[in-house]
Design a protein around this motif. Structure first.
Motif, short mmCIF file in Angstrom:
data_model
loop_
_atom_site.label_atom_id
_atom_site.label_comp_id
_atom_site.label_asym_id
_atom_site.label_seq_id
_atom_site.Cartn_x
_atom_site.Cartn_y
_atom_site.Cartn_z
N LYS B 55 0.82 -1.22 0.00
CA LYS B 55 0.00 0.00 0.00
C LYS B 55 0.85 1.27 0.00
N GLU B 56 1.96 1.22 0.71
CA GLU B 56 2.82 2.40 0.77
C GLU B 56 3.38 2.73 -0.64
N LEU B 57 3.82 1.70 -1.33
CA LEU B 57 4.33 1.92 -2.69
C LEU B 57 3.21 2.37 -3.62
N LEU B 58 2.03 1.77 -3.48
CA LEU B 58 0.91 2.16 -4.34
C LEU B 58 0.54 3.62 -4.12
N LEU B 59 0.57 4.05 -2.87
CA LEU B 59 0.22 5.46 -2.59
C LEU B 59 1.30 6.41 -3.12
N ARG B 60 2.54 5.96 -3.09
CA ARG B 60 3.59 6.80 -3.69
C ARG B 60 3.45 6.87 -5.21
N LEU B 61 3.06 5.73 -5.80
CA LEU B 61 2.80 5.75 -7.25
C LEU B 61 1.63 6.69 -7.55
N ASN B 62 0.62 6.64 -6.69
CA ASN B 62 -0.53 7.52 -6.88
C ASN B 62 -0.12 9.00 -6.85
N ALA B 63 0.76 9.34 -5.91
CA ALA B 63 1.22 10.73 -5.81
C ALA B 63 1.97 11.15 -7.08
N ALA B 64 2.77 10.23 -7.62
CA ALA B 64 3.53 10.55 -8.83
C ALA B 64 2.60 10.69 -10.04
N VAL B 65 1.60 9.81 -10.13
CA VAL B 65 0.64 9.89 -11.24
C VAL B 65 -0.20 11.16 -11.11
N LYS B 66 -0.54 11.51 -9.88
CA LYS B 66 -1.32 12.73 -9.64
C LYS B 66 -0.54 13.97 -10.08
N ALA B 67 0.75 13.98 -9.74
CA ALA B 67 1.59 15.12 -10.13
C ALA B 67 1.67 15.23 -11.65
N LEU B 68 1.80 14.09 -12.32
CA LEU B 68 1.84 14.09 -13.78
C LEU B 68 0.50 14.57 -14.35
N ALA B 69 -0.59 14.10 -13.77
CA ALA B 69 -1.93 14.48 -14.26
C ALA B 69 -2.18 15.98 -14.10
N SER B 70 -1.57 16.55 -13.07
CA SER B 70 -1.79 17.99 -12.83
C SER B 70 -1.18 18.85 -13.92
N GLU B 71 -0.30 18.25 -14.72
CA GLU B 71 0.33 18.97 -15.83
C GLU B 71 -0.28 18.58 -17.18
N SER B 72 -1.36 17.80 -17.16
CA SER B 72 -1.94 17.32 -18.41
C SER B 72 -2.47 18.46 -19.27
N GLU B 74 -5.06 18.00 -20.97
CA GLU B 74 -6.52 17.80 -20.96
C GLU B 74 -7.13 18.34 -19.67
N GLU B 75 -8.04 19.26 -19.84
CA GLU B 75 -8.71 19.92 -18.70
C GLU B 75 -9.37 18.89 -17.77
N ARG B 76 -10.01 17.87 -18.37
CA ARG B 76 -10.70 16.83 -17.61
C ARG B 76 -9.73 16.12 -16.66
N ILE B 77 -8.54 15.84 -17.15
CA ILE B 77 -7.55 15.11 -16.35
C ILE B 77 -6.96 16.03 -15.27
N ARG B 78 -6.67 17.29 -15.64
CA ARG B 78 -6.16 18.25 -14.64
C ARG B 78 -7.16 18.44 -13.51
N ALA B 79 -8.43 18.59 -13.89
CA ALA B 79 -9.48 18.83 -12.88
C ALA B 79 -9.56 17.66 -11.91
N ARG B 80 -9.54 16.44 -12.46
CA ARG B 80 -9.65 15.26 -11.61
C ARG B 80 -8.47 15.16 -10.65
N SER B 81 -7.28 15.55 -11.14
CA SER B 81 -6.07 15.40 -10.32
C SER B 81 -6.05 16.38 -9.15
N SER B 82 -6.86 17.43 -9.20
CA SER B 82 -6.83 18.43 -8.12
C SER B 82 -7.67 17.99 -6.92
N ASP B 83 -8.36 16.88 -7.07
CA ASP B 83 -9.20 16.35 -5.98
C ASP B 83 -8.32 15.67 -4.93
N ASP B 84 -8.54 16.03 -3.67
CA ASP B 84 -7.74 15.43 -2.58
C ASP B 84 -7.89 13.91 -2.51
N THR B 85 -9.03 13.41 -2.96
CA THR B 85 -9.28 11.97 -2.86
C THR B 85 -8.80 11.23 -4.11
#
Lengths: 187, 187
Positions: B55-72, B74-85
């Motif tokens: 789980k710890e590694l998965l959550l770190r992967l999630n943080a990295a994917v979230k950071a990448l998505a925040s630079e997308s 595509e507006e839809r992907i950026r918007a989704r990545s800004s959600d805390d959940t």
């Protein structure tokens, strides 16, 4: 082991069909329905399935594919096309052509899922099948090939991504050795 | 209708998992084996499956994917990545990462077949699953994402083409309407 996993492990590629034995339309309908129940990226379902049993049209498609293959940059493909017995769909009694509109986001992945469903459905119905790749990768945009695909009802705006040869197997390929060292677990 | 076709028609995407319930390793092993029995172009079998439950590694992967998505772009992907959940793998207890070496001729099609086998195997074992696409299409070459994939044992020379979230479903998506007019028969 349950019957689904058993079927997955027992699926083989069939390249030798009983050409005298046609496939009931009800079975082909079940197979195509299985394909259409695959997942697709963002649920676009941008696929079309042309189920072709007309031998005259199939042989004309074969001639067009053979002509295209004879111009291939790959020596292996050119060599194969020069054989008088060349038949790209292994003379199967039915060929299911999977084409996609431009609305597909990931047409190759979508085609893969639909094709795997159809291969498993065929296996479960005691039918042989084989993924046929000669119509993909731009082949369906070749004028000679396209003219026959038009007659087969492949939508004009679609490109072909895969096709499935289907019929009763005379023999199927043996199981190829599976690759080793391809799984790791991270607990 | 036989059990294979029934499973194909009943497979759904699961985006809500029982996070308290882990999946037995024997079941994950069966699922991955099903994937590895898919056909592949020219039988290259150029795939690798990393089964990650840490789980710890998965959550770190999630943080990295979230950071990448925040630079997308595509507006839809950026918007989704800004959600805390934000959780790209729906907080599933296991994520099976499918990567391919450059030896694969048609990595997207091969991945599609292997993924469909795994989704059907999961369904047959009363498990939910969902195709996860956020690690493909170059994401696995992003430095932040790659660093975690390295820790997860994804081979360094491989690119990720797909991933499968697996676990016990809290609920699954209802069947989406199937497209009409997508089949033609040519007798």
């Amino acid at each position: 082991m349950n019957s689904v996993i058993k079927t997955i492990l027992e699926r083989r590629s069939t390249r030798s069909f009983d050409t005298a034995k046609t496939v009931q339309e009800s079975l082909l309908t079940e197979i195509v329905k299985a394909g259409a129940y695959a997942p697709s990226a963002m649920n676009r379902q941008a696929w079309h399935f042309s189920v072709v049993e007309n031998k005259e049209l199939l042989l004309r498609l074969n001639a067009a594919v053979k002509a295209l293959a004879s111009e291939s940059e790959e020596e292996r493909i050119r060599a194969r096309s020069s054989d008088d017995t060349y038949n790209f769909y292994y003379s199967a009694p039915a060929l299911i052509i999977v084409s996609m509109s431009e609305n597909a986001l990931y047409p190759r992945e979508d085609a893969g899922c639909a094709m795997e469903n159809m291969m498993l459905a065929a296996t479960s119905l005691s039918l042989g099948s084989c993924w046929i790749n000669q119509l993909g990768n731009g082949a369906s945009e070749n004028a000679g090939v396209r003219a026959v695909l038009d007659e087969m009802g492949v939508p004009k705006q679609n490109s072909v991504y895969a096709a499935l040869a289907v019929g009763y197997a005379l023999k199927s390929s043996p199981l190829k050795d599976r690759a080793h060292g391809i799984v790791n677990f991270v607990k």
